[in-house]
Scaffold this motif. Structure first.
Motif, PDB file in Angstrom:
ATOM      1  N   ALA A   1      14.859  -2.719   3.708  1.00 55.51           N
ATOM      2  CA  ALA A   1      14.567  -2.986   5.117  1.00 55.51           C
ATOM      3  C   ALA A   1      14.567  -1.698   5.921  1.00 55.51           C
ATOM      4  O   ALA A   1      13.698  -1.488   6.774  1.00 55.51           O
ATOM      5  CB  ALA A   1      15.584  -3.976   5.686  1.00 55.51           C
ATOM      6  N   ARG A   2      15.521  -0.835   5.658  1.00 58.44           N
ATOM      7  CA  ARG A   2      15.582   0.448   6.364  1.00 58.44           C
ATOM      8  C   ARG A   2      14.359   1.304   6.064  1.00 58.44           C
ATOM      9  O   ARG A   2      13.807   1.933   6.962  1.00 58.44           O
ATOM     10  CB  ARG A   2      16.865   1.187   5.995  1.00 58.44           C
ATOM     11  CG  ARG A   2      18.090   0.575   6.645  1.00 58.44           C
ATOM     12  CD  ARG A   2      19.366   1.253   6.235  1.00 58.44           C
ATOM     13  NE  ARG A   2      20.478   0.763   7.053  1.00 58.44           N
ATOM     14  CZ  ARG A   2      21.745   0.951   6.760  1.00 58.44           C
ATOM     15  NH1 ARG A   2      22.097   1.627   5.670  1.00 58.44           N
ATOM     16  NH2 ARG A   2      22.678   0.478   7.549  1.00 58.44           N
ATOM     17  N   GLU A   3      13.940   1.339   4.817  1.00 58.16           N
ATOM     18  CA  GLU A   3      12.766   2.137   4.441  1.00 58.16           C
ATOM     19  C   GLU A   3      11.497   1.584   5.085  1.00 58.16           C
ATOM     20  O   GLU A   3      10.677   2.337   5.612  1.00 58.16           O
ATOM     21  CB  GLU A   3      12.607   2.177   2.921  1.00 58.16           C
ATOM     22  CG  GLU A   3      11.397   2.952   2.446  1.00 58.16           C
ATOM     23  CD  GLU A   3      11.394   4.430   2.834  1.00 58.16           C
ATOM     24  OE1 GLU A   3      10.295   5.004   2.948  1.00 58.16           O
ATOM     25  OE2 GLU A   3      12.480   5.012   3.027  1.00 58.16           O
ATOM     26  N   LEU A   4      11.318   0.276   5.060  1.00 55.35           N
ATOM     27  CA  LEU A   4      10.145  -0.329   5.687  1.00 55.35           C
ATOM     28  C   LEU A   4      10.145  -0.072   7.189  1.00 55.35           C
ATOM     29  O   LEU A   4       9.099   0.207   7.786  1.00 55.35           O
ATOM     30  CB  LEU A   4      10.101  -1.833   5.406  1.00 55.35           C
ATOM     31  CG  LEU A   4       9.952  -2.257   3.934  1.00 55.35           C
ATOM     32  CD1 LEU A   4      10.001  -3.772   3.810  1.00 55.35           C
ATOM     33  CD2 LEU A   4       8.688  -1.693   3.316  1.00 55.35           C
TER      34      LEU A   4
ATOM     35  N   LEU B   1       5.982  -3.525   9.622  1.00 58.29           N
ATOM     36  CA  LEU B   1       5.165  -2.546   8.904  1.00 58.29           C
ATOM     37  C   LEU B   1       3.747  -3.064   8.715  1.00 58.29           C
ATOM     38  O   LEU B   1       2.781  -2.321   8.889  1.00 58.29           O
ATOM     39  CB  LEU B   1       5.793  -2.188   7.558  1.00 58.29           C
ATOM     40  CG  LEU B   1       4.997  -1.195   6.711  1.00 58.29           C
ATOM     41  CD1 LEU B   1       4.722   0.101   7.459  1.00 58.29           C
ATOM     42  CD2 LEU B   1       5.726  -0.922   5.407  1.00 58.29           C
ATOM     43  N   ALA B   2       3.607  -4.327   8.385  1.00 62.22           N
ATOM     44  CA  ALA B   2       2.271  -4.904   8.219  1.00 62.22           C
ATOM     45  C   ALA B   2       1.466  -4.773   9.511  1.00 62.22           C
ATOM     46  O   ALA B   2       0.291  -4.388   9.487  1.00 62.22           O
ATOM     47  CB  ALA B   2       2.370  -6.368   7.788  1.00 62.22           C
ATOM     48  N   GLN B   3       2.097  -5.062  10.630  1.00 67.40           N
ATOM     49  CA  GLN B   3       1.411  -4.937  11.925  1.00 67.40           C
ATOM     50  C   GLN B   3       1.047  -3.482  12.210  1.00 67.40           C
ATOM     51  O   GLN B   3      -0.061  -3.188  12.674  1.00 67.40           O
ATOM     52  CB  GLN B   3       2.285  -5.497  13.049  1.00 67.40           C
ATOM     53  CG  GLN B   3       1.680  -5.342  14.430  1.00 67.40           C
ATOM     54  CD  GLN B   3       0.324  -6.009  14.583  1.00 67.40           C
ATOM     55  OE1 GLN B   3       0.095  -7.086  14.046  1.00 67.40           O
ATOM     56  NE2 GLN B   3      -0.580  -5.372  15.291  1.00 67.40           N
ATOM     57  N   ALA B   4       1.961  -2.571  11.941  1.00 67.60           N
ATOM     58  CA  ALA B   4       1.688  -1.148  12.172  1.00 67.60           C
ATOM     59  C   ALA B   4       0.547  -0.652  11.287  1.00 67.60           C
ATOM     60  O   ALA B   4      -0.284   0.156  11.723  1.00 67.60           O
ATOM     61  CB  ALA B   4       2.955  -0.329  11.928  1.00 67.60           C
ATOM     62  N   LEU B   5       0.482  -1.144  10.058  1.00 68.37           N
ATOM     63  CA  LEU B   5      -0.608  -0.755   9.154  1.00 68.37           C
ATOM     64  C   LEU B   5      -1.950  -1.289   9.645  1.00 68.37           C
ATOM     65  O   LEU B   5      -2.964  -0.583   9.595  1.00 68.37           O
ATOM     66  CB  LEU B   5      -0.321  -1.259   7.733  1.00 68.37           C
ATOM     67  CG  LEU B   5       0.763  -0.512   6.977  1.00 68.37           C
ATOM     68  CD1 LEU B   5       1.162  -1.271   5.720  1.00 68.37           C
ATOM     69  CD2 LEU B   5       0.305   0.894   6.634  1.00 68.37           C
TER      70      LEU B   5
ATOM     71  N   LEU C   1      -0.094   0.647   2.333  1.00 72.53           N
ATOM     72  CA  LEU C   1       0.126  -0.780   2.066  1.00 72.53           C
ATOM     73  C   LEU C   1       0.499  -0.992   0.603  1.00 72.53           C
ATOM     74  O   LEU C   1       1.477  -1.688   0.294  1.00 72.53           O
ATOM     75  CB  LEU C   1      -1.127  -1.581   2.419  1.00 72.53           C
ATOM     76  CG  LEU C   1      -1.117  -3.059   2.042  1.00 72.53           C
ATOM     77  CD1 LEU C   1      -0.103  -3.831   2.870  1.00 72.53           C
ATOM     78  CD2 LEU C   1      -2.504  -3.650   2.205  1.00 72.53           C
ATOM     79  N   ASP C   2      -0.255  -0.383  -0.299  1.00 72.47           N
ATOM     80  CA  ASP C   2       0.029  -0.518  -1.736  1.00 72.47           C
ATOM     81  C   ASP C   2       1.420   0.002  -2.077  1.00 72.47           C
ATOM     82  O   ASP C   2       2.148  -0.615  -2.854  1.00 72.47           O
ATOM     83  CB  ASP C   2      -1.025   0.219  -2.563  1.00 72.47           C
ATOM     84  CG  ASP C   2      -2.402  -0.415  -2.454  1.00 72.47           C
ATOM     85  OD1 ASP C   2      -2.494  -1.598  -2.072  1.00 72.47           O
ATOM     86  OD2 ASP C   2      -3.390   0.288  -2.760  1.00 72.47           O
TER      87      ASP C   2
END
Length: 121
Positions: A38-41, A82-86, A105-106
């Motif tokens: 979670a911290r890394e994401l 993260l998905a939203q930021a990507l 993403l990958d």
């Protein structure tokens, strides 16, 4: 538009597994592994969302340790952020020197899958 469904599916699957785990299993290391993820994401999402350096960029905020029963939600929130930021980065375009959002993403999907494998073995 970048399809982030592989990341959101992996994050939601892992978060659901964490929410269903017994306390003993979480305390044996699954929660620590999940918090690390979670911290890394979260750091990756913040890096994508941050203004360019020198324009008042704040240091990355660290995901707090809120306890073993919350870690599933922390993984879900960080992964969806993260998905939203990507998606936003893909829509805006990235500088030639940066990694492509699809490549990021990958990497994120692989991180989630590795963390899930380590936490559920």
């Amino acid at each position: 538009m970048l399809d982030t469904s592989p990341l959101t599916a992996a994050v939601e699957r892992f978060a659901d597994r964490l929410r269903a785990m017994p306390q003993s299993r979480l305390q044996q290391g699954a929660a620590a592994r999940a918090l690390e993820l979670a911290r890394e994401l979260s750091v990756r999402a913040q890096a994508l969302e941050a203004p360019p350096e020198g324009a008042g960029a704040a240091p990355a905020r660290e995901m707090p340790d809120a306890g073993v029963f919350v870690v599933g939600d922390q993984v879900a929130v960080a992964g969806l952020d993260l998905a939203q930021a990507l998606r936003a980065a893909a829509a805006e375009g990235t500088p030639e020197t940066a990694k492509a959002p699809s490549e990021m993403l990958d990497e994120a999907v692989r991180l989630v899958e590795r963390a899930e494998a380590g936490a559920t073995r």
